[in-house]
Design an enzyme around this catalytic site. Structure first.
Site, PDB file in Angstrom:
ATOM      1  CG  HIS A 155      37.051  36.890  41.573  1.00  0.00           C
ATOM      2  ND1 HIS A 155      36.498  35.987  41.198  1.00  0.00           N
ATOM      3  CD2 HIS A 155      35.768  37.957  40.785  1.00  0.00           C
ATOM      4  CE1 HIS A 155      34.973  36.248  41.400  1.00  0.00           C
ATOM      5  NE2 HIS A 155      34.546  36.833  41.160  1.00  0.00           N
ATOM      6  CG  ASP A 185      38.046  32.425  42.560  1.00  0.00           C
ATOM      7  OD1 ASP A 185      38.536  33.430  43.275  1.00  0.00           O
ATOM      8  OD2 ASP A 185      36.693  32.711  41.829  1.00  0.00           O
ATOM      9  CB  SER A 268      31.524  37.481  42.456  1.00  0.00           C
ATOM     10  OG  SER A 268      31.607  37.163  41.455  1.00  0.00           O
TER      11      SER A 268
END
Length: 503
Positions: A155, A185, A268
């Site tokens: 993402h 992911d 992230s």
């Protein structure tokens, strides 16, 4: 009388002789050093006493030797423990030491994301594509002869127009997506070594990957990432739990590490480290709520490592011009987590119809196949499929992994090969963008129910979610075209498909 005298005389004579013998024997015993003549019983008792004394002495000596041995063993054991402590202290550092060693392996990623705006004016409908920056993190996990390989979250790099990586010395370089796996992911991006100065190459390093399986609840960890886009920052915490399943808007993320180390937007794709400075997780999400605090999640290294190794074998591809992009020649529909659960189907991209006018050699594909991978890269939505296909040209061969039903209704994994075709000219520039790469998605909703008469017409081409206005809103929009007869037939067929599963 004479007889009596004779007896007395004999007795005296015997006594004299016996006495003389006793005196003689004593004299001989003394002269030869023999002082005692003991009875057999007395001799035995004396020997036993001497034996007991000897045994007691030997026992004391043995016990003393054993005590000395035990003392020596304790000293040796204590020495070994001290050595082990020294080794552990040498291997395990403080948070500052861990951060200092790991910082050269952690990077900041800036993604210029594409964003499509739909609207209308007095001149009719308009579509405008803009871009805005998004921040994330990455970890240097390897390199080959020409590239530096950086792990991050899918993402973080999704819908990118361009990627820029910032290193420990604040130098920057352009990056490209090497491979992705949307189902977990994860993504791998590459930077050309030729784009890095020698000074930068000397300061950065590949991270050591540790075992997330060896971590226990309560073990201390350190998180490093580009929090809020301000640059690298360090937080610490513990492993709060293992094998956590977390519900997200894209489905369920399974088998994650949970930590109370602060993980904020921008973290992230960053590193979760053990106290030896080894990578044991890729930070992926934070659970935030007014009633919840300190719940961050990370993809375990034991799960990520094999996926990243597989992605590292792929060729790094650049986006090709739209008119040169290859297509599979299929109509597809997302099978999200809720739909999959409702109809006992695998998650992925469902092939509703095989198209015959694209020139794609896709005879190995079957309608009702569910695509889960393209060239080993995990696919969750049509947006993922389009993003991958945007890097392949017409006529190239790809390997698809699909889930296919057998006669009993069970799904089995099958690999098929497709030579990509060319999208029809009418597919480009469509009103809803759903066929922008030749893979047409139609109708339906996230709950897996059949599309209704007023179902949305497709998607924006970015996220696989419906964004077109409802039928009521259509009347207020100018220049909006009504669905064609072919689309109406498609909706009816798709509704029949779901009704079949409901039965």
């Amino acid at each position: 009388m004479k007889r009596f005298i004779g007896i007395v005389f004999s007795a005296l004579l015997f006594g004299v002789i016996a006495g003389t013998c006793m005196v003689g024997i004593n004299y001989l015993a003394q002269s030869n050093g023999i002082y005692h003549i003991l009875a057999e019983g007395e001799l035995s008792q004396d020997n036993e006493t001497n034996s007991k004394q000897d045994s007691t002495q030997e026992s004391k000596e043995e016990k003393q030797k054993e005590k000395q041995k035990e003392k020596q063993e304790k000293k040796t054991s204590a020495s070994d423990v001290e050595k082990e402590k020294t080794v552990v202290q040498a291997d395990s550092g403080s948070v500052s030491q861990v951060a200092k060693e790991a910082m050269p392996s952690v990077v900041a990623i800036t993604n210029m994301m594409r964003y499509q705006e739909n609207g209308f004016s007095i001149f009719g409908d308009i579509q405008r594509e803009t871009e805005y920056p998004a921040s994330g993190s990455g970890v240097i996990v390897g390199k080959n002869e020409t590239e530096l390989l950086i792990a991050t979250n899918n993402h973080v790099i999704q819908d990118s127009n361009s990627l820029t990586v910032s290193f420990i010395d604040d130098s920057t370089a352009k990056a490209q997506v090497k491979g992705t796996d949307a189902t977990v992911d994860l993504a791998l991006v590459s930077v050309k070594l030729s784009d890095l100065s020698q000074e930068t190459r000397d300061k950065i390093k590949v991270i050591e990957i540790g075992s997330s399986d060896a971590m226990e609840v309560g073990d201390q960890v350190v998180a490093i990432g580009n929090a809020l886009g301000y640059g690298q920052s360090v937080t610490k915490g513990i492993i709060s739990a293992k094998d956590r399943d977390v519900e997200t808007e894209d489905g369920t993320a399974e088998g994650l590490l949970q930590t109370d180390a602060a993980i904020n937007p921008g973290n992230s794709g960053g590193a979760l480290l053990n106290m030896q400075g080894e990578l044991i997780g890729i930070n992926v999400a934070k659970y935030s709520d007014t009633d919840v605090e300190g719940m961050g999640y990370s993809i375990p290294s034991s799960k990520a490592e094999s996926i990243l190794k597989s992605l590292s074998t792929l060729a790094t591809r650049e986006d090709v011009p739209k008119e040169e992009q290859g297509v599979l020649g299929v109509q597809v529909k997302n099978i999200d987590a809720q739909t999959a659960e409702s109809f006992a189907m695998p998650k992925g991209v469902y092939i509703f119809k095989i198209l015959e006018d694209t020139g794609a050699q896709n005879s190995e594909l079957q309608e009702r196949d569910i695509i889960t991978k393209l060239d080993g890269q995990g696919i969750a939505t049509t947006a993922d499929l389009k993003s991958l296909l945007s890097k392949y040209r017409i006529g190239e061969d790809v390997t698809l992994t699909v889930m296919r039903q057998d006669g009993s209704g069970k799904y089995n994994e099958v690999q098929v090969h497709v030579t990509l075709g060319k999208a029809n000219a009418t597919d480009y520039g469509t009103a809803n963008g759903s066929a922008s790469s030749g893979e047409q998605e139609q109708g339906g909703n996230s709950q897996g129910e059949a599309p209704q008469e007023n179902a949305p017409e497709g998607n924006s081409g970015d996220n696989g979610e419906s964004s077109a206005p409802s039928k009521e809103q259509e009347g207020k929009s100018k220049g909006k075209q009504r669905r064609s007869k072919e689309e109406e037939d498609f909706y009816k067929q798709f509704q029949d498909f779901f009704n079949e599963y409901k039965r």
